[in-house]
Design a protein around this motif. Structure first.
Motif, mmCIF file in Angstrom:
data_model
loop_
_atom_site.group_PDB
_atom_site.id
_atom_site.type_symbol
_atom_site.label_atom_id
_atom_site.label_comp_id
_atom_site.label_asym_id
_atom_site.label_seq_id
_atom_site.Cartn_x
_atom_site.Cartn_y
_atom_site.Cartn_z
ATOM 1 N N TYR A 34 0.845 -1.191 0.000
ATOM 2 C CA TYR A 34 0.000 0.000 0.000
ATOM 3 C C TYR A 34 0.880 1.239 0.000
ATOM 4 O O TYR A 34 2.007 1.225 0.485
ATOM 5 C CB TYR A 34 -0.886 0.047 1.253
ATOM 6 N N GLU A 35 0.331 2.317 -0.553
ATOM 7 C CA GLU A 35 0.944 3.638 -0.416
ATOM 8 C C GLU A 35 -0.041 4.517 0.331
ATOM 9 O O GLU A 35 -1.218 4.590 -0.022
ATOM 10 C CB GLU A 35 1.258 4.263 -1.782
ATOM 11 N N THR A 36 0.448 5.176 1.351
ATOM 12 C CA THR A 36 -0.382 6.054 2.164
ATOM 13 C C THR A 36 0.220 7.446 2.154
ATOM 14 O O THR A 36 1.417 7.611 2.382
ATOM 15 C CB THR A 36 -0.456 5.546 3.620
ATOM 16 N N LEU A 78 -0.342 11.067 4.030
ATOM 17 C CA LEU A 78 -1.076 11.740 5.099
ATOM 18 C C LEU A 78 -0.668 13.195 5.170
ATOM 19 O O LEU A 78 0.453 13.567 4.828
ATOM 20 C CB LEU A 78 -0.878 11.036 6.447
ATOM 21 N N GLN A 106 9.594 5.761 2.975
ATOM 22 C CA GLN A 106 9.090 6.912 3.725
ATOM 23 C C GLN A 106 9.683 8.171 3.124
ATOM 24 O O GLN A 106 10.897 8.312 3.026
ATOM 25 C CB GLN A 106 9.481 6.797 5.201
ATOM 26 N N LEU A 147 3.812 0.889 2.455
ATOM 27 C CA LEU A 147 3.550 -0.081 3.519
ATOM 28 C C LEU A 147 3.428 -1.492 2.968
ATOM 29 O O LEU A 147 2.868 -1.710 1.890
ATOM 30 C CB LEU A 147 2.258 0.272 4.261
ATOM 31 N N LEU A 170 -3.790 -2.694 8.385
ATOM 32 C CA LEU A 170 -3.952 -1.401 7.731
ATOM 33 C C LEU A 170 -5.192 -0.674 8.253
ATOM 34 O O LEU A 170 -5.161 0.538 8.449
ATOM 35 C CB LEU A 170 -4.029 -1.574 6.219
ATOM 36 N N ARG A 171 -6.261 -1.419 8.493
ATOM 37 C CA ARG A 171 -7.462 -0.796 9.058
ATOM 38 C C ARG A 171 -7.173 -0.207 10.438
ATOM 39 O O ARG A 171 -7.666 0.869 10.772
ATOM 40 C CB ARG A 171 -8.602 -1.814 9.148
ATOM 41 N N GLU A 175 -5.181 3.044 9.940
ATOM 42 C CA GLU A 175 -6.063 4.135 9.517
ATOM 43 C C GLU A 175 -6.945 4.605 10.667
ATOM 44 O O GLU A 175 -7.232 5.790 10.788
ATOM 45 C CB GLU A 175 -6.909 3.703 8.327
ATOM 46 N N VAL A 178 -5.958 11.388 5.288
ATOM 47 C CA VAL A 178 -5.193 10.179 4.990
ATOM 48 C C VAL A 178 -5.788 9.563 3.730
ATOM 49 O O VAL A 178 -7.006 9.460 3.596
ATOM 50 C CB VAL A 178 -5.284 9.152 6.146
ATOM 51 N N THR A 200 -5.066 6.055 1.364
ATOM 52 C CA THR A 200 -4.324 4.809 1.206
ATOM 53 C C THR A 200 -4.784 4.115 -0.069
ATOM 54 O O THR A 200 -5.976 3.962 -0.296
ATOM 55 C CB THR A 200 -4.551 3.881 2.408
ATOM 56 N N ARG A 255 -3.899 0.653 -2.689
ATOM 57 C CA ARG A 255 -3.182 -0.600 -2.863
ATOM 58 C C ARG A 255 -2.400 -0.518 -4.170
ATOM 59 O O ARG A 255 -2.935 -0.088 -5.197
ATOM 60 C CB ARG A 255 -4.156 -1.766 -2.895
#
Length: 153
Positions: free
Chosen positions: A4-6, A8, A40, A65, A72-73, A76, A88, A90, A92
């Protein structure tokens, strides 16, 4: 595990160390369940497109991630409870690119120096009161001056 890419956005009144501390909290949650942060990037304090919770700027952070969906939940959920985090997102992804993101690569470009753009076109970008015609060139003044010269003779 899925990747995943998040991204924020944190409030502008905290500093970079506090934003990176949020990433450390996420890292702790992920590592407790077998996940990890693969990438990061701190993108810096940037202007927002519109105000979010009365903030005009925000600290942006990109995280790559490797985590289970349940973990992941939880990440978040923790981020939504944190008052310093404004937004935020996120997604996939199939793979996490190790190269710098386009945001960072664009930031490194030298945008201050621009090349010669050529000569400025004549008469363009001038208002109607330009220096092309002097004050005395107007027709009414020429007629008045001719009448004064005729009267003087």
């Amino acid at each position: 595990m899925p990747l995943y890419e998040t991204v924020l956005i944190a409030r502008n009144d905290i500093n970079q160390q506090q934003v990176e501390a949020v990433a450390e909290v996420i890292k702790g949650i992920l590592e407790a369940d077998g996940g990890s942060i693969k990438k990061q990037e701190y993108w810096g304090l940037r202007s927002l497109a519109y105000r979010i919770k009365k903030n005009r700027k925000g600290h942006y952070l990109l995280l790559g991630l490797d985590a289970k969906p349940e973990t992941l939940r939880e990440v978040e959920r923790q981020l939504s409870l944190n008052e310093d985090i404004l937004r935020v997102l996120t997604l996939r992804v199939e793979e996490i690119d190790e190269n710098p993101s386009p945001v960072l690569s664009r930031k490194g470009d030298d945008r201050g120096e621009r090349g010669f753009r050529g000569p400025k076109p004549a008469g363009r970008f001038e208002s109607g009161r330009s220096s092309r015609r002097s004050y005395d060139d107007r027709e009414e003044y020429r007629a008045r001056d001719e009448n004064v010269e005729a009267a003087a003779e």
